[in-house]
Design a protein around this motif. Structure first.
Motif, PDB file in Angstrom:
ATOM      1  N   LEU A 118      39.718  35.457  44.772  1.00 49.99           N
ATOM      2  CA  LEU A 118      38.673  35.902  45.698  1.00 49.99           C
ATOM      3  C   LEU A 118      38.350  37.098  45.601  1.00 49.99           C
ATOM      4  CD1 LEU A 118      39.985  34.074  48.912  1.00 49.99           C
ATOM      5  CD2 LEU A 118      38.236  33.404  47.428  1.00 49.99           C
ATOM      6  N   SER A 119      39.106  38.319  45.270  1.00 51.38           N
ATOM      7  CA  SER A 119      38.717  39.695  44.895  1.00 51.38           C
ATOM      8  C   SER A 119      37.728  39.892  43.687  1.00 51.38           C
ATOM      9  CB  SER A 119      39.877  40.467  45.248  1.00 51.38           C
ATOM     10  OG  SER A 119      40.516  40.722  46.330  1.00 51.38           O
ATOM     11  N   CYS A 120      38.388  38.931  42.862  1.00 49.84           N
ATOM     12  CA  CYS A 120      37.658  39.112  41.425  1.00 49.84           C
ATOM     13  C   CYS A 120      36.234  38.560  41.710  1.00 49.84           C
ATOM     14  CB  CYS A 120      38.587  38.395  40.420  1.00 49.84           C
ATOM     15  SG  CYS A 120      37.988  38.592  38.633  1.00 49.84           S
ATOM     16  N   VAL A 121      36.237  37.166  42.290  1.00 47.45           N
ATOM     17  CA  VAL A 121      34.771  36.701  42.671  1.00 47.45           C
ATOM     18  C   VAL A 121      33.838  37.853  43.301  1.00 47.45           C
ATOM     19  CG1 VAL A 121      33.371  35.164  43.765  1.00 47.45           C
ATOM     20  CG2 VAL A 121      35.586  34.371  42.730  1.00 47.45           C
ATOM     21  N   TYR A 122      34.500  38.676  44.117  1.00 43.67           N
ATOM     22  CA  TYR A 122      33.680  39.622  44.965  1.00 43.67           C
ATOM     23  C   TYR A 122      33.482  40.824  44.067  1.00 43.67           C
ATOM     24  CZ  TYR A 122      32.413  43.245  48.279  1.00 43.67           C
ATOM     25  OH  TYR A 122      31.960  44.262  49.208  1.00 43.67           O
ATOM     26  N   ARG A 123      34.322  41.344  43.258  1.00 47.79           N
ATOM     27  CA  ARG A 123      34.128  42.444  42.243  1.00 47.79           C
ATOM     28  C   ARG A 123      33.145  42.403  41.287  1.00 47.79           C
ATOM     29  NH1 ARG A 123      36.066  46.800  45.424  1.00 47.79           N
ATOM     30  NH2 ARG A 123      37.963  46.400  46.275  1.00 47.79           N
ATOM     31  N   THR A 124      33.090  41.078  40.950  1.00 49.89           N
ATOM     32  CA  THR A 124      32.121  40.717  39.866  1.00 49.89           C
ATOM     33  C   THR A 124      30.879  40.198  40.155  1.00 49.89           C
ATOM     34  OG1 THR A 124      32.954  38.530  39.686  1.00 49.89           O
ATOM     35  CG2 THR A 124      33.935  40.197  38.048  1.00 49.89           C
ATOM     36  N   GLY A 125      30.609  40.534  41.611  1.00 47.83           N
ATOM     37  CA  GLY A 125      29.157  40.314  42.290  1.00 47.83           C
ATOM     38  C   GLY A 125      28.873  38.915  42.500  1.00 47.83           C
ATOM     39  N   GLN A 126      29.899  37.877  42.329  1.00 54.51           N
ATOM     40  CA  GLN A 126      29.585  36.476  42.675  1.00 54.51           C
ATOM     41  C   GLN A 126      28.660  35.858  41.866  1.00 54.51           C
ATOM     42  OE1 GLN A 126      29.777  35.670  47.378  1.00 54.51           O
ATOM     43  NE2 GLN A 126      29.548  37.697  47.293  1.00 54.51           N
ATOM     44  N   ARG A 127      28.575  36.438  40.660  1.00 50.22           N
ATOM     45  CA  ARG A 127      27.494  35.904  39.688  1.00 50.22           C
ATOM     46  C   ARG A 127      28.260  35.124  38.431  1.00 50.22           C
ATOM     47  NH1 ARG A 127      24.737  39.513  37.246  1.00 50.22           N
ATOM     48  NH2 ARG A 127      25.956  41.302  37.829  1.00 50.22           N
ATOM     49  N   TYR A 128      29.618  34.856  38.555  1.00 52.10           N
ATOM     50  CA  TYR A 128      29.975  34.327  37.402  1.00 52.10           C
ATOM     51  C   TYR A 128      30.853  33.069  37.663  1.00 52.10           C
ATOM     52  CZ  TYR A 128      28.702  38.855  35.103  1.00 52.10           C
ATOM     53  OH  TYR A 128      27.893  39.888  34.812  1.00 52.10           O
ATOM     54  N   GLY A 129      30.820  32.340  36.462  1.00 51.64           N
ATOM     55  CA  GLY A 129      31.743  31.078  36.627  1.00 51.64           C
ATOM     56  C   GLY A 129      33.282  31.158  36.357  1.00 51.64           C
ATOM     57  N   VAL A 130      33.906  30.169  36.528  1.00 51.69           N
ATOM     58  CA  VAL A 130      35.520  30.067  36.479  1.00 51.69           C
ATOM     59  C   VAL A 130      36.038  30.932  34.995  1.00 51.69           C
ATOM     60  CG1 VAL A 130      35.860  27.824  35.559  1.00 51.69           C
ATOM     61  CG2 VAL A 130      37.406  28.877  36.994  1.00 51.69           C
ATOM     62  N   SER A 131      35.360  30.441  33.988  1.00 48.49           N
ATOM     63  CA  SER A 131      36.008  30.855  32.756  1.00 48.49           C
ATOM     64  C   SER A 131      35.979  32.375  32.601  1.00 48.49           C
ATOM     65  CB  SER A 131      35.226  30.381  31.556  1.00 48.49           C
ATOM     66  OG  SER A 131      35.374  29.099  31.474  1.00 48.49           O
ATOM     67  N   TYR A 132      34.783  33.082  33.106  1.00 47.90           N
ATOM     68  CA  TYR A 132      34.655  34.414  32.982  1.00 47.90           C
ATOM     69  C   TYR A 132      35.551  35.046  34.012  1.00 47.90           C
ATOM     70  CZ  TYR A 132      32.109  38.992  32.935  1.00 47.90           C
ATOM     71  OH  TYR A 132      31.979  40.363  32.947  1.00 47.90           O
ATOM     72  N   LEU A 133      35.826  34.657  34.959  1.00 55.06           N
ATOM     73  CA  LEU A 133      36.439  35.249  36.057  1.00 55.06           C
ATOM     74  C   LEU A 133      38.037  35.368  35.642  1.00 55.06           C
ATOM     75  CD1 LEU A 133      35.044  33.299  39.161  1.00 55.06           C
ATOM     76  CD2 LEU A 133      35.029  35.916  38.508  1.00 55.06           C
ATOM     77  N   ILE A 134      38.462  34.108  34.924  1.00 52.76           N
ATOM     78  CA  ILE A 134      39.827  34.116  34.511  1.00 52.76           C
ATOM     79  C   ILE A 134      39.940  34.833  33.309  1.00 52.76           C
ATOM     80  CG2 ILE A 134      41.442  32.615  33.172  1.00 52.76           C
ATOM     81  CD1 ILE A 134      40.244  30.105  34.750  1.00 52.76           C
ATOM     82  N   ASP A 135      39.048  35.166  32.506  1.00 58.08           N
ATOM     83  CA  ASP A 135      39.117  36.089  31.544  1.00 58.08           C
ATOM     84  C   ASP A 135      39.145  37.820  32.147  1.00 58.08           C
ATOM     85  OD1 ASP A 135      38.908  34.316  29.238  1.00 58.08           O
ATOM     86  OD2 ASP A 135      37.016  34.869  29.126  1.00 58.08           O
ATOM     87  N   VAL A 136      38.517  38.006  33.234  1.00 59.05           N
ATOM     88  CA  VAL A 136      38.588  39.243  33.722  1.00 59.05           C
ATOM     89  C   VAL A 136      40.319  39.297  34.402  1.00 59.05           C
ATOM     90  CG1 VAL A 136      38.084  40.814  35.950  1.00 59.05           C
ATOM     91  CG2 VAL A 136      36.432  39.463  34.686  1.00 59.05           C
ATOM     92  N   LEU A 137      40.775  38.254  35.146  1.00 55.92           N
ATOM     93  CA  LEU A 137      42.050  38.273  35.822  1.00 55.92           C
ATOM     94  C   LEU A 137      43.034  38.405  34.697  1.00 55.92           C
ATOM     95  CD1 LEU A 137      41.409  35.485  38.574  1.00 55.92           C
ATOM     96  CD2 LEU A 137      41.992  37.885  39.069  1.00 55.92           C
ATOM     97  N   ARG A 138      42.830  37.560  33.778  1.00 56.11           N
ATOM     98  CA  ARG A 138      43.953  38.020  32.565  1.00 56.11           C
ATOM     99  C   ARG A 138      43.759  38.834  31.459  1.00 56.11           C
ATOM    100  NH1 ARG A 138      47.391  34.195  31.528  1.00 56.11           N
ATOM    101  NH2 ARG A 138      47.017  34.181  29.104  1.00 56.11           N
ATOM    102  N   GLY A 139      42.745  39.937  32.034  1.00 53.94           N
ATOM    103  CA  GLY A 139      42.467  41.092  31.045  1.00 53.94           C
ATOM    104  C   GLY A 139      42.240  40.878  29.721  1.00 53.94           C
ATOM    105  N   SER A 140      41.178  39.841  29.252  1.00 55.18           N
ATOM    106  CA  SER A 140      40.728  39.535  27.977  1.00 55.18           C
ATOM    107  C   SER A 140      39.986  40.686  27.524  1.00 55.18           C
ATOM    108  CB  SER A 140      39.998  38.159  28.079  1.00 55.18           C
ATOM    109  OG  SER A 140      40.764  37.173  28.332  1.00 55.18           O
ATOM    110  N   ASP A 141      40.068  41.091  26.233  1.00 56.81           N
ATOM    111  CA  ASP A 141      39.086  42.131  25.665  1.00 56.81           C
ATOM    112  C   ASP A 141      38.214  41.572  25.024  1.00 56.81           C
ATOM    113  OD1 ASP A 141      38.367  44.610  24.856  1.00 56.81           O
ATOM    114  OD2 ASP A 141      40.150  44.826  23.419  1.00 56.81           O
ATOM    115  N   ASN A 142      37.178  41.254  25.747  1.00 57.60           N
ATOM    116  CA  ASN A 142      35.901  40.861  24.849  1.00 57.60           C
ATOM    117  C   ASN A 142      34.565  41.437  25.132  1.00 57.60           C
ATOM    118  OD1 ASN A 142      34.523  39.566  27.372  1.00 57.60           O
ATOM    119  ND2 ASN A 142      36.025  37.936  27.161  1.00 57.60           N
ATOM    120  N   GLU A 143      33.665  41.210  24.376  1.00 55.14           N
ATOM    121  CA  GLU A 143      32.543  42.190  24.333  1.00 55.14           C
ATOM    122  C   GLU A 143      31.669  41.881  25.490  1.00 55.14           C
ATOM    123  OE1 GLU A 143      30.199  45.133  23.375  1.00 55.14           O
ATOM    124  OE2 GLU A 143      31.940  44.501  22.196  1.00 55.14           O
TER     125      GLU A 143
END
Length: 618
Positions: free
Chosen positions: A431-456
């Motif tokens: 839930l914090s990740c959804v809030y910190r990213t502005g509630q503008r992204y889908g689940v795949s992007y949120l999982i990348d943030v949570l898991r620390g994926s290093d992408n462009e």
């Protein structure tokens, strides 16, 4: 049946019952020795001239509840049916029983329709099937006022409900039957209706004084299984290969494109599969349905456009590759499996995208606030069944007001009880990740943030530097998908109503974020190996227990040859249960054959000798 003058208005008469007893009709015409629970009571009510509202599960014997009174009471029974294919199927089955049945629908040319009308006026038809839009035409009503009517049967009565899953506006006009034909008994029948829908059926069809007959909803021979969607195509192929190779089944998909691609997938893997959806021509749909009904081992891949009233008894599985919109739809569709009472499977895979898609469709619909509120409740109940950790059958039956005292032992949650885990911390991170990213992204992007994926993409958005970046490495991507799916299913997150697939916080999530509430999550089970044929599949339990396989195949071959000669599906000749009893009893005379369940007088005369000859050769 007595002929009547075309100039008399006979419809207002309430004919007295004849000396013919319902038990005699059941035995002589249909070949059964006794009524099932509730059937006898319902039939007595209608034979006496009273109205009835009947709720009985698919395969429970609804049609006999009006077919027997139709043959007991003087006059013609008028059966309102929503589908042409269903009418034709039932008329063919009745004709095989020696019953004078007919239909009036748009497939008939003018000469055929006139011939049927003349036979009706002459009192030569026992049951007439008619679509609601045809029935309410002034010409048809005028015709009906000139004949003696035994009863009106309104099949698939849930179609009258505007809150139901299968609403048809033409059904709303059927309330006029009470005014036009006040002395004629009416029986409304459905397999699927919660209490609200039952009330609406009674009100709209002017059946508020009718006696209600509610049979239990349980279909104990169906095993309910729901699994997380990982690779739906592979999951479907594995399921069919391991458990239902060569079986007849139905696969439901949400879109026409998915129907087509899934049918191609099955054909490419050696199955006989046919698509069915509203985008096909009427001729193609009819041809595919006819093959499904008449051939063995055909799989129909369909949208919800297919299936209402399908009377094929040996459908061994119903698979859903997309989430139904309600438990009513799910129950109705899965109920097409195992009408013969033999072991069958209701199998479904569902995932987060199913939830998002259905929620977006609901919010974007043109319905008013009340409609959307009710639809949300129905979808929530469907999601509740998917995520439940206790017996699925108990949850399903409770929704329809039916109770199962103990867990069923024949659903996946009984056979393999799911584990739960304290997901409070993981949920706070999500839930914090959804809030910190502005509630503008889908689940795949949120999982990348949570898991620390290093992408462009993350770097361009600056999300590699926020506090939730990389704080969720303890869970795999699939485990995070499960967390997000359950958050959306339980209403703590919602899909962006504009349709962009982003997830947004809802008011109920506030207590979770603040640590004022804990949450237990369902642990998705590891993909289990489906049982193979060699290890004893469900079909093995149903039919491989037949000791005399050669005899069984010989009887099936005899049935298939007769069905082809008559141009009807094999089950119209005899159901599997009848063939199995023949094999067990091995009757050696027509008199002995008449004792077999499902062998009525007409079928005994038509087919008895051929089956006796086949049995003598075993």
């Amino acid at each position: 049946m007595q002929a009547h003058s075309a100039f008399e208005d006979l419809s207002t008469e309430r004919p007295s019952t004849t000396a013919r007893k319902p038990e005699d009709v059941l035995r002589e015409v249909f070949g059964y020795q006794a009524f099932r629970p509730l059937q006898g009571d319902i039939i007595s009510e209608v034979v006496a001239g009273n109205d009835a509202l009947v709720l009985m599960p698919t395969g429970g014997g609804k049609s006999l509840c009006y077919q027997v009174p139709a043959l007991v009471r003087p006059g013609t029974a008028i059966v309102i049916s929503p589908l042409i294919a269903l009418m034709q199927d039932q008329v063919a089955a009745l004709e095989e029983l020696g019953v004078n049945a007919a239909f009036l629908n748009s497939t008939m040319d003018l000469d055929q329709a006139r011939a049927t009308e003349q036979a009706l006026l002459a009192g030569e038809i026992d049951l007439l099937y008619c679509a609601p839009e045809r029935l309410t035409q002034p010409r048809t009503l005028n015709l009906l006022h000139r004949i003696s009517i035994a009863l009106f049967a309104i099949d698939e009565a849930h179609c009258v409900s505007q809150w139901g899953h299968d609403f048809r506006s033409d059904y709303l006009q059927l309330g006029l039957l009470a005014a036009e034909f006040p002395a004629v008994p009416r029986i409304a029948l459905t397999a699927t209706a919660d209490e609200r829908t039952r009330r609406e059926i009674a009100e709209r069809l002017s059946l508020t004084e009718a006696r209600h007959f509610v049979s239990g909803f349980d279909r104990p021979n169906i095993q309910y299984r729901i699994a997380p969607k990982t690779n739906a195509n592979k999951q479907l192929l594995d399921f069919i290969k391991a458990e239902h190779q060569g079986d007849c089944g139905i696969v439901y998909c949400l879109s026409r494109n998915k129907v087509e691609s899934t049918a191609r997938l099955l054909v490419g893997n050696g199955h006989t599969a046919l698509p069915y959806h509203a985008g096909l021509s009427a001729e193609e749909r009819a041809h595919h349905q006819e093959r499904f009904l008449r051939e063995d081992g055909v799989i129909i891949v369909a949208t919800i456009a297919f299936g209402m009233g399908i009377d094929k008894p040996d459908v061994r599985f119903v698979a859903h590759l997309d989430l139904p919109k309600s438990l009513e739809a799910y129950y109705q569709e899965t109920g097409r499996a195992g009408r013969d009472g033999k072991p069958s499977t209701a199998w479904m895979v569902y995932g987060l995208q199913d939830v998002i898609k259905l929620r977006q469709m609901l919010e974007a619909s043109q319905g008013n606030d009340q409609f959307k509120r009710i639809e949300r409740q129905k979808l929530d109940a469907m999601l509740g069944l998917c995520e439940v950790t206790r017996c699925r059958r108990q949850v399903l039956l409770t929704y329809f007001g039916d109770q199962l005292e103990t867990p069923c032992g024949n659903c996946d949650t009984c056979l393999n009880p799911p584990e739960t885990w304290d997901g409070t911390v993981a949920v706070q991170k999500a839930l914090s990740c959804v809030y910190r990213t502005g509630q503008r992204y889908g689940v795949s992007y949120l999982i990348d943030v949570l898991r620390g994926s290093d992408n462009e993409r993350l770097r361009q958005a600056g999300h590699h530097a926020i506090s939730t970046f990389g704080i969720g490495t303890e869970l795999s991507a699939n485990e995070w998908k499960s967390v997000f799916r359950q958050l959306v299913a339980n209403g703590f997150l919602r899909a962006d109503p504009e349709g962009f697939g982003s997830l947004q916080l809802t008011e109920p999530c506030r207590a979770l974020l603040k640590g004022e509430q804990t949450i237990q999550l369902r642990k998705d089970p590891a993909a289990r190996k489906s049982r193979s044929r060699s290890s004893g599949s469900r079909r093995s339990a149903a039919l491989d227990s037949v000791a005399d396989q050669a005899g069984w195949e010989a009887l099936r071959a005899c049935r298939k040859a007769l069905a082809d000669q008559q141009g009807v599906p094999p089950y119209v000749i005899f159901h599997d249960a009848t063939l199995l009893e023949m094999l067990e009893r091995k009757p050696d005379s027509l008199e002995a054959m008449a004792e077999v369940q499902g062998v009525g007088a007409a079928k005994l005369q038509k087919y008895g000798a051929q089956f006796l000859e086949t049995l003598q050769q075993l």
